[in-house]
Every structure is written in C-alpha cells, then in structure tokens.
Write an enzyme that holds these catalytic residues in place. Sequence first.
Site, PDB file in Angstrom:
ATOM      1  N   PHE A 162       0.632  -1.366  -0.206  1.00 32.02           N
ATOM      2  CA  PHE A 162      -0.050   0.071   0.232  1.00 32.02           C
ATOM      3  C   PHE A 162       0.686   1.334   0.138  1.00 32.02           C
ATOM      4  O   PHE A 162       0.357   2.334  -0.332  1.00 32.02           O
ATOM      5  CB  PHE A 162      -0.884  -0.081   1.201  1.00 32.02           C
ATOM      6  N   LYS A 186      -1.263  -7.584  -8.733  1.00 31.20           N
ATOM      7  CA  LYS A 186      -2.283  -7.568  -7.561  1.00 31.20           C
ATOM      8  C   LYS A 186      -1.915  -6.508  -6.671  1.00 31.20           C
ATOM      9  O   LYS A 186      -1.119  -6.613  -5.879  1.00 31.20           O
ATOM     10  CB  LYS A 186      -2.245  -9.042  -6.969  1.00 31.20           C
ATOM     11  N   GLU A 189      -4.885  -3.665  -1.664  1.00 31.26           N
ATOM     12  CA  GLU A 189      -6.413  -3.581  -1.828  1.00 31.26           C
ATOM     13  C   GLU A 189      -6.983  -2.329  -0.840  1.00 31.26           C
ATOM     14  O   GLU A 189      -7.962  -2.010  -1.111  1.00 31.26           O
ATOM     15  CB  GLU A 189      -7.191  -4.737  -1.092  1.00 31.26           C
ATOM     16  N   SER A 239       5.630  -7.042   4.054  1.00 31.02           N
ATOM     17  CA  SER A 239       6.323  -7.459   5.282  1.00 31.02           C
ATOM     18  C   SER A 239       7.061  -8.452   5.036  1.00 31.02           C
ATOM     19  O   SER A 239       6.763  -9.495   4.411  1.00 31.02           O
ATOM     20  CB  SER A 239       5.213  -7.429   6.209  1.00 31.02           C
ATOM     21  N   CYS A 294       9.403   1.932   3.274  1.00 31.96           N
ATOM     22  CA  CYS A 294      10.155   0.609   3.558  1.00 31.96           C
ATOM     23  C   CYS A 294      11.780   1.108   3.645  1.00 31.96           C
ATOM     24  O   CYS A 294      12.601   0.542   4.151  1.00 31.96           O
ATOM     25  CB  CYS A 294      10.337  -0.598   2.373  1.00 31.96           C
ATOM     26  N   GLU A 395       9.158  -3.731  13.035  1.00 31.91           N
ATOM     27  CA  GLU A 395       8.937  -2.489  12.065  1.00 31.91           C
ATOM     28  C   GLU A 395       7.504  -1.832  12.222  1.00 31.91           C
ATOM     29  O   GLU A 395       6.544  -2.564  12.343  1.00 31.91           O
ATOM     30  CB  GLU A 395       8.985  -3.318  10.557  1.00 31.91           C
TER      31      GLU A 395
END
Length: 510
Positions: A162, A186, A189, A239, A294, A395
């Site tokens: 995301f 993909k 969402e 992740s 990240c 994290e």
Amino acid sequence: MATPQTSTAADTRLGVVTHWIGGKSWDGAVERWGDLYDPAMGDRTSRVAFAGPEVVDAAVAAASRAAETWRHVSLASRARVMFAFRELVERRKREVAEILTREHGKVLSDALGEVNRGLEVVEFACGLPQLLKGEFSENVSTDVDSFSIRQPLGVVAGITPFNFPAMVPMWMYPIAIACGNAFILKPSEKDPSASIFCARLLAEAGVPDGVFTVVHGDKVAVDAILAHPGIQAVSFVGSTPVARYVYETGTRAGKRVQALGGAKNHMVVLPDADLDLAADSAVSAGYGSTGQRCMAVSVVVAVGDVAERLLPRVRERIRRLKVAPGLEPGAEMGPLVTHEHFARVVSYVEKGTAEGAELVEDGRGVKVPGHERGFFLGPCLFDRVTPDMTIYQDEIFGPVLCVVRAGTYDEALALVNANRWANGVAIFTNDGGAARRFQHEVQVGMVGVNVPIPVPMAYYSFGGWKQSLFGDAHVHGREGIHFYTRGKVVTARWPDPKHRGVNLGFPQMK
C-alpha cells in the site's frame, strides 16, 4: 482496512474499483468487496472488488493468450510502446499523484516524487533493446558458432504494498512487459485506483489487451496467484512474514520468486558529522510519508556525544512540521493509511513508554481542524531506546523515530549488523575513511553515505539482505531483466560440402 464483505443496497451509492482483464474493466460476477477510505476524513469512499480463484483463472487465460503474441513483437516495437507510456505518465502524473494522495494519504509533493521515481524505471525499460543483447562467439569449434539469448518467461505476476501504489508496481511491470512477458498485478486492496489508471494509460500507449492485467483482493487472490500453474514468476514487496510465505509457497509451486520483506533502517551519526545535515535528513527520512516507507529511517544511532547535540536540532525541526491533509498547500505529513494501521502505530508508542524509552516528542495529541475523524498521528521521537525494546525490534511503519546511543563506531556497526533486517542503512560523517570502512563492513543491501534514503536509480537494482529479501534477485535494474527472462545458448553449424560422417564419440570442440 479493506474488509471483505458482500454487496448491499447501500453500496450502490459508492463508486467501485474492479479488475482490469483482457484490456477492459471486469464485467463478470464479484462475490466479495472491500472498503476504501479517505484517510484524511476517515470516511468510506468506495469499494474494491476482491478476486477469487475463478477471476484469477480468467486473468491468467487472457494473459496467456496475449503473451503468445506479445513475445514475438520486435524489440523496437516494444520500446516504442514504453516510450509512449512514459510520455503519457509524464503528462498526467499530477492526476496519478492526486489519486495516491486521496487513497493513501501521503502529501501531494511526496506523491509526485513517487510517480517520478516510478518513471525512472519506465525510462530504463525504454532501453531494453540494448540491455537484452546477448553474447556471440564465432568459431568456438571449426565452423561452429555459439551465442546466448534471453527470452521472456510468459505470464508473470506482481504483488505490491500500500505504501507506494504507483512506484513499486512500476519497478516491475515496465521491465517485465518490455522483456516480452504478460504481467498480472495484484496491488494493495487499501489503495488500488492508481493501478487501474495506469492500466488505461498502458492501453492508450499501445500495450495489447491482456498483456497488462490488474486483479484486486486479499489473501484469497494471492494464494490463487501463487498456486496457478500458468504463472511462471512472482515479484513481491511487503512485510517479512508475508514475503517468506510468498517465497516458500511460490517456489514450492515451481515458480521463480523475488520477495522483498520488511526493514528497520538505521542512520549512524558519527561525532564529526554535519549535524544540521543529519537533523534535516533524520526528520525527512523518518517522517516523510508519515513513516510509511520501506526505506524510512526508523533508528538513529548516535555515536559518542552526538545525541546531546543532535536531538535539540531534530526536535526543533519536528515542531515546525505541518501535519495536514495531503492536498492542502504546504502539507508535509498526511494521515496514516487506515484506522487499523493508526491504532497499531499508536500501540507501539504506548509500548515504548511502558518499556522505559523516553518519549521526547509525542504526536498522539495532534489535531487537524475539520478532519477530526482522519487517521492523523504527529511525529513521535524516542530517546534512550535499547535493542531489547519492542519499538526497536519491530517494524512500526509509522512516524516513530528511535534514538539509540552507542559509545563507539564499532558498537554502532555491531548494532546494525546484529539486526535481522538489512534493507537500507546510512552513515553521516565527514571522514572519508570511516565512510569507506562502513560501506565495506556493514551487512546491509543498500548503503547511503550522507544520504538518508539510499534508494538506487533504476539502472541499479533495489534489494536488501537477510530477512529483507527472499530469493536471489533484487528489483529492477539488470537483475530485474534477468528475473523476467531466461537464458538460452545456441551452438550452430551451417551445412557445408564437407560432411564428416557419423561419429558416436562425445562431442569435442576442435
């Protein structure tokens, strides 16, 4: 968070985001939907279709048909399509950025920067005719030539996070498509609309129907992609637990997989560093995109007496930051992406104080007039954090910056090298010898010297070490080209009048 649910009469008042299959919006059945929110307002704004195995089957079927034709299209034609796509994104990048801001929450300037970094990979893909050249050796044996070529895999897929809804997919699909593959994306969402917008731009640029596909969904869609025998390779960013799952599941199904996981990026500040530069960098890299990167700096390692001199500078800069909706002029920090993520980050702040860290800047009380229901959290700064604390070990992925104090360079280096993640690291110093020693000794995939977020340009590959990467290949750059193609070596002799007869011995080069 996009929670799967069935359609209701009230949902018809909302817009929908659906799949892109065969060059058009999906018009088939949708059994499950997820909610989309405006992070700045906290309001539900739309729905996104969730794919099951049947939709993934349809997507792979369309992509497989397209791949059979696309792989035969000339390199020159594929490059022209990439050039056309590049021009369309450049022309309409503000529209893409506004989509990102409305769904993700990041401020507009940050969203524009994301699109520009994605464009770098599109530009890199425009040069694929040069980068896909093989090798040729004449007369490896008498009248025998040998040469290598790289060919597309067929249908490949990307599963993206995301936090960069435009850039991370662009790390993957321009290279994959330019190499002659069909690509199935993909996206997250939580903020899927940018992917559909770019799908339309790709179609306008001349990408044939089925060469680029978008399917939305949750773990059900992911599992269908990982299991599908028609998909040859999967790229993933997310992740570490999910990266490990994607790698193990995909490779077990016989796929080629690159899975980039989590990070806990350190910024080591030596006593001789330019502390104003270090403070600017720590605040920019720690709180940009509300810490949802990240490559965000999440730990400042202050060596020697640095903490006493650096912390006042950092706090001064934090207090000047403007927390506001992403489209508001001058906004520097927007909201977190969902209410669930907001609650998760706040829980880490509470754990930090409970475990004994010193919270010197507390962003939990931030108020944005007119946006009281938005997912806003101001900058949080902890001092005297130790490696045994939860806020150091996990994290957090939010605007929480931790300061760890180290007595010496060796202690700081050992701290970084002991961490289970090894995505990015930075060192701030004016000592060239110390910097060179650090870049040689540190066990991390990407290193910045007086650069807090060392994300490489498109012609160098992006990727970490240890639990930040599962698989052998990093993303984009030459490693991306190799990931989306496979090598073939041809050894050839053309007939001539001198036939040498039958020889049952093992072939030898003479």
